[in-house]
Design a protein around this motif. Sequence first.
Motif, short mmCIF file in Angstrom:
data_model
loop_
_atom_site.label_atom_id
_atom_site.label_comp_id
_atom_site.label_asym_id
_atom_site.label_seq_id
_atom_site.Cartn_x
_atom_site.Cartn_y
_atom_site.Cartn_z
N PRO A 88 0.80 -1.24 0.00
CA PRO A 88 0.00 0.00 0.00
C PRO A 88 0.83 1.27 0.00
O PRO A 88 0.38 2.31 -0.49
N GLY A 89 2.05 1.21 0.54
CA GLY A 89 2.88 2.41 0.61
C GLY A 89 4.33 2.05 0.77
O GLY A 89 4.71 0.86 0.86
N PRO A 90 5.18 3.06 0.83
CA PRO A 90 6.61 2.80 0.99
C PRO A 90 6.89 2.07 2.31
O PRO A 90 6.14 2.17 3.27
N ILE A 91 8.03 1.39 2.35
CA ILE A 91 8.43 0.66 3.54
C ILE A 91 9.69 1.27 4.17
O ILE A 91 10.28 0.68 5.08
N GLY A 92 10.05 2.43 3.74
CA GLY A 92 11.22 3.12 4.29
C GLY A 92 11.41 4.43 3.54
O GLY A 92 10.60 4.85 2.70
N ASN A 93 12.48 5.12 3.85
CA ASN A 93 12.81 6.39 3.21
C ASN A 93 13.98 6.20 2.26
O ASN A 93 15.13 6.10 2.69
N PRO A 94 13.69 6.13 0.95
CA PRO A 94 14.75 5.86 -0.02
C PRO A 94 15.69 7.04 -0.19
O PRO A 94 15.29 8.20 -0.07
N GLY A 95 16.93 6.72 -0.49
CA GLY A 95 17.91 7.75 -0.78
C GLY A 95 17.88 8.14 -2.25
O GLY A 95 17.11 7.61 -3.06
#
Length: 583
Positions: free
Chosen positions: A530-537
């Motif tokens: 449903p959404g991101p699983i972390g904060n990508p660089g």
Amino acid sequence: MTEYGRGPGSEPWHPEDPLYGDSGWGGQQPSGGTSTYGGQGQYHPQQPHQHQQPHQAQYGGEWGTGQQQAYGQQQGYGQQQYDGAAAYDYNSNPGQGYEGNPGQGYNGGPDQGHNDGGWDTGGHGQVPYGSDPMDPYGSQQAGYGPEGHDYYSTPDAYAPPEPPGRRRPAPAEPESEADWDPGPDRGEHAFFAGGEDDDSDDDDEPGRRGGRGERRGGRGGKKPKKRRSGCACLVVTLVFAGGLGGVGYFGYQFYQDRFGTAPDFAGEGSGTAVVDIPKDSGGYAIGQKLKDAGVVKSVDAFVSAQGKHPDGQSIQAGVYTLKKQMSAKSAVELMLNPKSRSNLVVPPGTRNVTVYKQIDQRLELKKGTTKNIARKEWKSLGLPEWATSNMNNDVKDPLEGFLHPSSYPVAKGKKPQDVLKDMVAQATAKYDELDVKSQAKRLNLDNPLQVVTVASLVQAEGKFKHDFDKVATVVYNRLKPGNTETYGLLDFDSTVNYLRGESKLATGTVDELRKLNDPYNTYKIKGLPPGPIGNPGDAAIDSALHPAKGNWYYFVSVSEDKTLFAETNEEQNRNREKYLKGQ
């Protein structure tokens, strides 16, 4: 005729008048025996008027001729009165004349007599009236018109004398100054004399006649001398002094800026100073922050030290713990030391729960404070519209993927909301810069939020940039509708770890994972979570937007720095065996 017996004009005295001046007004009889009033006797109020005679004096001709010229109607001079006496019509007496004329005689003339209180029909006598010795023209024969010359009518004649009752003493002439004072007409400007301009001196032009008072003892008086104005001199002095002072000050500043040594402290300093350096701050902005905090003595000293240090330009934004009254060189060296930085650093791939804990610790808040704020106030923290409009109830954390990996100044006294807003703002700016809205269509994704989700998966599954590009390709290949290898399932352990809040390599067997019921379980739910699983660089985001070309559907990390990719399941099984041997 005027009261002085002169002609009809208002001419002044003759310039050669020997009796000019204040010689008195005694009423003495002049030597010529003539009346002061032009030789005519004065009429007294006790005398009755003579009966009107049949002859009229000719206007403009001889007096006492006994003849009359036609003039349309009889002409006469108006009545003249002296000291309250009765008026007499001069033209009403036919035989009237001056100085022995036949009709009437003055000074005892034969044709005038008194008849017991009445007037003789043949003429009447007249009491002699002495002439005024002050009138130099009294002995002269007066006449009107072309008959005689009026000495008061000459161009250079003096004004007639005034009666004693009208005389005024002439004002005393002002004493001249003992010292010489150059006025505006002698070279001194009117500005310094405190007076008016030199135009006022026109009255003193040569050849111009003054008034009667000036000729008679200077009645008008001299114009007062103009004096210097001390205020004007003071103003000029102050202007010059101010100009010289300004030139000297700016000259000194110019010298100090170009050649002088900037003020600086000495030594390593003492105490503690926390300084927050904003993003994109240059040397002068950093120096001003340090000066305001009492770390360095001058901005120029810091800029000079930063320019001399080989790594001086690498100072980044953030919160620094420094000392007060440090030399500029010591401040630069300490800021380049990672130990001085008090920033909250968010590494790529960090989950939000970890960031919330770090914010609580930095702000010395109760555990869970920032997490609760994020859950309740997420709509007011600056998320882009394309993100909020595509979030459903299955999203575990709306801020996931929007706390952009970077370094943030987080020090005691700040509010958690402000810290979260800074992070969301940086993430939004980055996504807008990459134009994820248009990139989503190109990548056959449903919305821009899925671009962030793919980037977070690439960040979690990969380790190096060269692996990120291939991991992104595996994601897009497995999402294809005709996928016969995984049939639309991603089968990523990273999603299971996320829903569990763990970070383990051994997540369980495939059969066990397929029984796990959760929207983020990609072993059971097809497609993206449903959404991101972390904060990508930045690197993971770039790989999500620009995946490598290939038919890979599988990959496995056999070591810390090596990942093997496969196109078929058989090839993937062989790679697994390599992984197991390495354990």
